[in-house]
Enzyme design. Sequence first.
Site, PDB file in Angstrom:
ATOM      1  N   ILE A 257      50.421  45.433  38.062  1.00 61.64           N
ATOM      2  CA  ILE A 257      51.401  45.793  37.031  1.00 61.64           C
ATOM      3  C   ILE A 257      51.295  47.270  36.674  1.00 61.64           C
ATOM      4  CG2 ILE A 257      52.049  45.370  34.617  1.00 61.64           C
ATOM      5  CD1 ILE A 257      50.838  42.484  34.980  1.00 61.64           C
TER       6      ILE A 257
ATOM      7  N   TYR B 160      38.451  34.807  28.751  1.00 59.68           N
ATOM      8  CA  TYR B 160      39.678  35.589  29.017  1.00 59.68           C
ATOM      9  C   TYR B 160      40.741  35.292  27.946  1.00 59.68           C
ATOM     10  CZ  TYR B 160      43.866  37.305  31.391  1.00 59.68           C
ATOM     11  OH  TYR B 160      45.043  37.966  31.695  1.00 59.68           O
TER      12      TYR B 160
ATOM     13  N   LYS C 195      42.507  37.942  25.371  1.00 53.64           N
ATOM     14  CA  LYS C 195      43.945  38.198  25.335  1.00 53.64           C
ATOM     15  C   LYS C 195      44.520  37.890  23.948  1.00 53.64           C
ATOM     16  CE  LYS C 195      44.831  40.127  29.072  1.00 53.64           C
ATOM     17  NZ  LYS C 195      44.538  41.579  29.109  1.00 53.64           N
TER      18      LYS C 195
ATOM     19  N   THR D 151      49.352  39.648  41.810  1.00 53.84           N
ATOM     20  CA  THR D 151      48.585  40.899  41.845  1.00 53.84           C
ATOM     21  C   THR D 151      47.195  40.574  42.370  1.00 53.84           C
ATOM     22  OG1 THR D 151      47.689  40.573  39.624  1.00 53.84           O
ATOM     23  CG2 THR D 151      49.798  41.736  39.752  1.00 53.84           C
TER      24      THR D 151
HETATM   25  N1  LIG Z   1      48.449  38.777  37.077  1.00 52.59           N
HETATM   26  C1  LIG Z   1      48.684  37.926  36.108  1.00 52.59           C
HETATM   27  O1  LIG Z   1      49.065  36.765  36.365  1.00 52.59           O
HETATM   28  C2  LIG Z   1      48.518  38.333  34.670  1.00 52.59           C
HETATM   29  C3  LIG Z   1      49.000  37.461  33.668  1.00 52.59           C
HETATM   30  C4  LIG Z   1      48.860  37.821  32.341  1.00 52.59           C
HETATM   31  C5  LIG Z   1      48.253  39.013  32.000  1.00 52.59           C
HETATM   32  N2  LIG Z   1      47.782  39.848  32.993  1.00 52.59           N
HETATM   33  C6  LIG Z   1      47.157  41.093  32.578  1.00 52.59           C
HETATM   34  O2  LIG Z   1      47.803  42.164  33.228  1.00 52.59           O
HETATM   35  C7  LIG Z   1      46.924  43.289  33.280  1.00 52.59           C
HETATM   36  C8  LIG Z   1      47.002  43.903  34.661  1.00 52.59           C
HETATM   37  O3  LIG Z   1      46.515  42.969  35.606  1.00 52.59           O
HETATM   38  P1  LIG Z   1      47.183  42.767  37.051  1.00 52.59           P
HETATM   39  O4  LIG Z   1      47.750  41.395  37.076  1.00 52.59           O
HETATM   40  O5  LIG Z   1      48.029  43.895  37.418  1.00 52.59           O
HETATM   41  O6  LIG Z   1      45.852  42.689  37.952  1.00 52.59           O
HETATM   42  P2  LIG Z   1      45.216  43.712  39.025  1.00 52.59           P
HETATM   43  O7  LIG Z   1      46.123  43.873  40.166  1.00 52.59           O
HETATM   44  O8  LIG Z   1      43.844  43.191  39.265  1.00 52.59           O
HETATM   45  O9  LIG Z   1      45.147  45.082  38.209  1.00 52.59           O
HETATM   46  C9  LIG Z   1      44.205  45.249  37.181  1.00 52.59           C
HETATM   47  C10 LIG Z   1      43.994  46.716  36.942  1.00 52.59           C
HETATM   48  O10 LIG Z   1      43.038  46.891  35.883  1.00 52.59           O
HETATM   49  C11 LIG Z   1      41.929  47.623  36.390  1.00 52.59           C
HETATM   50  N3  LIG Z   1      40.694  47.129  35.777  1.00 52.59           N
HETATM   51  C12 LIG Z   1      40.309  45.849  35.626  1.00 52.59           C
HETATM   52  N4  LIG Z   1      39.096  45.805  35.029  1.00 52.59           N
HETATM   53  C13 LIG Z   1      38.730  47.089  34.839  1.00 52.59           C
HETATM   54  C14 LIG Z   1      37.580  47.704  34.285  1.00 52.59           C
HETATM   55  N5  LIG Z   1      36.549  47.002  33.836  1.00 52.59           N
HETATM   56  N6  LIG Z   1      37.530  49.057  34.248  1.00 52.59           N
HETATM   57  C15 LIG Z   1      38.549  49.793  34.719  1.00 52.59           C
HETATM   58  N7  LIG Z   1      39.657  49.275  35.260  1.00 52.59           N
HETATM   59  C16 LIG Z   1      39.749  47.928  35.306  1.00 52.59           C
HETATM   60  C17 LIG Z   1      41.920  47.390  37.883  1.00 52.59           C
HETATM   61  O11 LIG Z   1      41.193  48.421  38.523  1.00 52.59           O
HETATM   62  P3  LIG Z   1      40.616  48.265  40.054  1.00 52.59           P
HETATM   63  O12 LIG Z   1      41.564  47.376  40.785  1.00 52.59           O
HETATM   64  O13 LIG Z   1      40.640  49.705  40.527  1.00 52.59           O
HETATM   65  O14 LIG Z   1      39.260  47.693  39.939  1.00 52.59           O
HETATM   66  C18 LIG Z   1      43.408  47.417  38.159  1.00 52.59           C
HETATM   67  O15 LIG Z   1      43.883  48.740  38.184  1.00 52.59           O
HETATM   68  C19 LIG Z   1      45.539  42.760  32.888  1.00 52.59           C
HETATM   69  O16 LIG Z   1      45.255  43.134  31.555  1.00 52.59           O
HETATM   70  C20 LIG Z   1      45.688  41.248  32.980  1.00 52.59           C
HETATM   71  O17 LIG Z   1      44.827  40.570  32.111  1.00 52.59           O
HETATM   72  C21 LIG Z   1      47.921  39.530  34.306  1.00 52.59           C
END
Ligand SMILES: NC(=O)c1ccc[n+]([C@@H]2O[C@H](COP(=O)([O-])OP(=O)(O)OC[C@H]3O[C@@H](n4cnc5c(N)ncnc54)[C@H](OP(=O)(O)O)[C@@H]3O)[C@@H](O)[C@H]2O)c1
Length: 292
Positions: free
Chosen positions: A19, A177, A181, A212
């Site tokens: 995202i 988690y 959230k 993702t």
């Molecule tokens: N995917 C879903 O279904 C979903 C649903 C609801 C909410 N979300 C929320 O959406 C947000 C983005 O997630 P995403 O789905 O895009 O997943 P993603 O593809 O895994 O991206 C997560 C991003 O956050 C970074 N990150 C995670 N932990 C970190 C840490 N400890 N320190 C620094 N950077 C960190 C990752 O860095 P690296 O990859 O470089 O390690 C990556 O850039 C998150 O807050 C997640 O909880 C996701």
Amino acid sequence: MNQPTDQRVAIVTGASSGIGLETAKALAGMGWHVIGQGRDPERSAKAEAEIRDACADGGKLDFLRANLSLMAETKATADRIKVLTDRVDVLINNAGGVRDRRYVTTEGTEETFSANHLAPFLLTRELMPLLEATAAGRAPGSVRVLAVSSLAYLQPQGMNWDDLQNLHGEFQAAGAYCQAKLANQLFNVELNRRVSGKGIVSQALVPGPVSTNFANHGDETMQSYMKVAQALSPAEVARTLVWMATAPETGVDGGRMFYEMAEVPVQPHGKDAAAAERLWLATETLLAELGY
Ligand SMILES: NC(=O)c1ccc[n+]([C@@H]2O[C@H](COP(=O)([O-])OP(=O)(O)OC[C@H]3O[C@@H](n4cnc5c(N)ncnc54)[C@H](OP(=O)(O)O)[C@@H]3O)[C@@H](O)[C@H]2O)c1
């Protein structure tokens, strides 16, 4: 620092994947100065090149790497941002996710809680002078802080006040988690209460399941759930975040929650003002104990 005064500046955490990456690309393509953050070296390098390619209309990128589970690295990130810009129009606290088990950081914090809640809190606090300075020269509601929360906030009925970080007892990765959230949403409510008088608006996004790298950090149960979930693409979710960052209608009445280009109602435990203030104070205490 030599910045054109009309170029808008966005901080996007978690811009190395999913995202955050798509949101950073979209804003850079609209001529914004994007300061992105990633953690993993390979994903960050690849994302940095992709966002740079997407820059258009004078769009510009700076890319920082940090592990935001650690408050030392979060504070250092804020300090580096202050060298790169004296303004912030939109801060998107997106970095975070789920873990497969309990990991305790070298600072003694639980990773899910520290990356998803403590880091956005500290980063926002450190960047507040820049957000306030920017808001002073813009129309009310132009300057925004956006939290990427989750529908997972619905699961717990409230915060586990006796053990906010889930440091003790059996560890439920999904439960930790969901709490983190919910903390994002309570932070959204309390932050908005505190800054709305200064022309700054805080809002939260609940993306729903998204394809993702998210599930790869989780346990088998989370991975199986995400395999069959009806997921949106990260670009679809970025569209909503960009709308939240820029549209007039999302710049008023902060503390709200959005999903797929529309406002969604917040359940009572997600807008409990007393809990939101209590979490704010508990977080300040925790950060002070850590030296921040
Ligand atoms: N995917 C879903 O279904 C979903 C649903 C609801 C909410 N979300 C929320 O959406 C947000 C983005 O997630 P995403 O789905 O895009 O997943 P993603 O593809 O895994 O991206 C997560 C991003 O956050 C970074 N990150 C995670 N932990 C970190 C840490 N400890 N320190 C620094 N950077 C960190 C990752 O860095 P690296 O990859 O470089 O390690 C990556 O850039 C998150 O807050 C997640 O909880 C996701």
